[in-house]
Design a protein around this motif. Structure first.
Motif, mmCIF file in Angstrom:
data_model
loop_
_atom_site.group_PDB
_atom_site.id
_atom_site.type_symbol
_atom_site.label_atom_id
_atom_site.label_comp_id
_atom_site.label_asym_id
_atom_site.label_seq_id
_atom_site.Cartn_x
_atom_site.Cartn_y
_atom_site.Cartn_z
ATOM 1 N N GLY A 108 14.141 53.997 -5.184
ATOM 2 C CA GLY A 108 14.311 52.988 -6.221
ATOM 3 C C GLY A 108 13.995 53.621 -7.560
ATOM 4 N N ALA A 162 18.971 50.109 -5.104
ATOM 5 C CA ALA A 162 18.014 49.088 -5.566
ATOM 6 C C ALA A 162 17.291 48.452 -4.386
ATOM 7 C CB ALA A 162 18.724 48.057 -6.446
ATOM 8 N N CYS A 163 17.265 47.110 -4.331
ATOM 9 C CA CYS A 163 16.441 46.402 -3.341
ATOM 10 C C CYS A 163 16.872 46.644 -1.896
ATOM 11 C CB CYS A 163 16.449 44.899 -3.629
ATOM 12 S SG CYS A 163 15.791 44.463 -5.246
ATOM 13 N N SER A 164 18.106 47.075 -1.687
ATOM 14 C CA SER A 164 18.588 47.277 -0.311
ATOM 15 C C SER A 164 18.424 48.721 0.162
ATOM 16 C CB SER A 164 20.068 46.873 -0.214
ATOM 17 O OG SER A 164 20.859 47.676 -1.073
ATOM 18 N N ASP A 191 8.134 53.328 -3.543
ATOM 19 C CA ASP A 191 8.446 52.878 -4.890
ATOM 20 C C ASP A 191 7.137 52.684 -5.634
ATOM 21 O OD1 ASP A 191 10.247 52.419 -6.853
ATOM 22 O OD2 ASP A 191 11.074 50.568 -6.014
ATOM 23 N N THR A 197 11.279 49.250 -14.859
ATOM 24 C CA THR A 197 11.606 48.160 -13.938
ATOM 25 C C THR A 197 10.918 46.869 -14.350
ATOM 26 O OG1 THR A 197 11.839 49.747 -12.138
ATOM 27 C CG2 THR A 197 11.588 47.443 -11.534
ATOM 28 N N ILE A 224 6.358 42.460 -8.970
ATOM 29 C CA ILE A 224 6.667 43.867 -8.715
ATOM 30 C C ILE A 224 5.447 44.555 -8.101
ATOM 31 C CG2 ILE A 224 7.352 46.059 -9.755
ATOM 32 C CD1 ILE A 224 9.523 44.033 -9.910
ATOM 33 N N HIS A 296 15.086 38.114 1.640
ATOM 34 C CA HIS A 296 14.816 38.851 0.402
ATOM 35 C C HIS A 296 13.729 38.131 -0.381
ATOM 36 C CE1 HIS A 296 16.658 40.922 -3.413
ATOM 37 N NE2 HIS A 296 15.587 41.521 -2.973
ATOM 38 N N THR A 298 13.106 36.514 -3.401
ATOM 39 C CA THR A 298 12.646 37.006 -4.700
ATOM 40 C C THR A 298 11.816 35.983 -5.475
ATOM 41 O OG1 THR A 298 14.656 36.276 -5.841
ATOM 42 C CG2 THR A 298 14.663 38.498 -4.906
#
Length: 322
Positions: A108, A162-164, A191, A197, A224, A296, A298
């Motif tokens: 990431g 990224a997130c995946s 990460d 970010t 984060i 996920h 978020t």
């Protein structure tokens, strides 16, 4: 060609909730959180702007000399990956790894903070006419660093989506082991926190002012954090011969890119619904056989709403839904 059954035989975790799978799991079940106020970013802003200071930083110090063979100026994220890998190997009960072991790493913004600190120091060096600071080792070389550190010559790949990233890395590693392209695989991701970010998500008004509350009615955004996690994937027959208890068996996966927008998904949830249906089909599993869905989650309004729609479309809305 008949695919080999693949399982997770070892796990190395370095997280804000604890080091190692047992401590992490215990703290997770007890409801602990690693999210807190932090000054790691050193943003010159009003301290009352709490979203700019909320994150989940690591509290990890390697044992003195444990990574003495690594380059001195190695990025912090790569150093974390090394220690997570060593813990995964120990957890799997492996004294050493076959030389054809694959190394598949998800990336990431790991260690971007090192670059940010370098740029700050470089500006000071120039302003004060001092010898210039040396840039740390090259970015996005984590898989090569791990392969060199453990003497591995199998397939190597860095996945940066990224997130995946870590999920796609896991899928690719599964393919390699199941098809016999390697004896086993190291797969994981590290990460670390960075200004780029954090301030980016803050600019999108997506950082929660306290902590992330996925699917909550009053959710206000993401939190984060930083961590390093490495798994050992092995053919099940090999693990059974060693009389080792595996964590789980991997049955299948699916991946796509809906290419809707950079910052939000297709709000109908149809792309995610089709993806989950394909994953279930690839694994020969029915929706009613699923006991847990790792979302996920978020904590943002649109993402959680869309994800809820797709999960309900696949698994239904009754009390038996995972």
């Amino acid at each position: 060609m008949r695919k080999r059954e693949v399982c997770v035989s070892g796990m190395g975790l370095i997280t804000p909730l604890g080091i190692g799978s047992k401590k992490f799991w215990k703290n997770l079940l007890s409801g602990r959180t690693g999210i807190q106020t932090t000054n790691i970013f050193k943003f010159p802003v009003d301290p009352e702007e709490t979203p700019l200071h909320m994150a989940a930083p690591l509290d990890f110090q390697p044992i003195s000399g444990a990574d003495a063979t690594l380059p001195e100026d190695l990025y912090w994220g790569d150093r974390l990956l090394y220690h997570a890998t060593q813990r995964a190997i120990d957890d799997a009960g492996l004294g050493s790894l076959p030389t054809d072991t694959a190394v598949i790493i998800g990336g990431g913004a790991s260690s971007t903070l090192n670059i940010e600190e370098f740029e700050t120091q470089l500006a000071l060096d120039i302003a004060q006419n001092r010898p210039l600071t040396k840039l740390p080792l090259g970015i996005l070389s984590s898989e090569k660093i791990l392969a060199n550190a453990f003497g591995l010559h199998g397939p190597k790949l860095m996945v940066a989506t990224a997130c995946s990233s870590s999920s796609l890395a896991l899928g690719h590693a599964y393919d390699l082991v199941s098809m016999g392209e390697c004896s086993l695989a190291l797969v994981g991701c590290a990460d670390t926190l960075c200004q780029l970010t954090h301030s980016g998500f803050y600019g999108l008004k997506s950082i929660a002012p306290d902590r992330c509350k996925p699917f909550d009615e009053n959710r206000r955004g993401i939190s984060i954090g930083e961590a390093a996690i490495v798994l050992i994937l092995e053919p099940s027959e090999r693990v059974h011969r060693r009389k080792k208890q595996a964590y789980c068996t991997l049955n299948g996966y699916s991946a796509n890119c809906d290419a809707e927008r950079m910052t939000s998904p297709d709000e109908t949830g149809e792309a995610w619904m089709r993806l989950m249906q394909k994953a279930l089909a690839n694994a020969s599993v029915l929706p009613q056989d699923v006991g847990y869905v790792c979302a996920h989650g978020t904590g943002t309004v649109v993402n959680d709403l869309t994800e809820s729609k797709s999960i309900q479309q696949v698994f239904g809305t009754d009390s038996a839904t995972p």
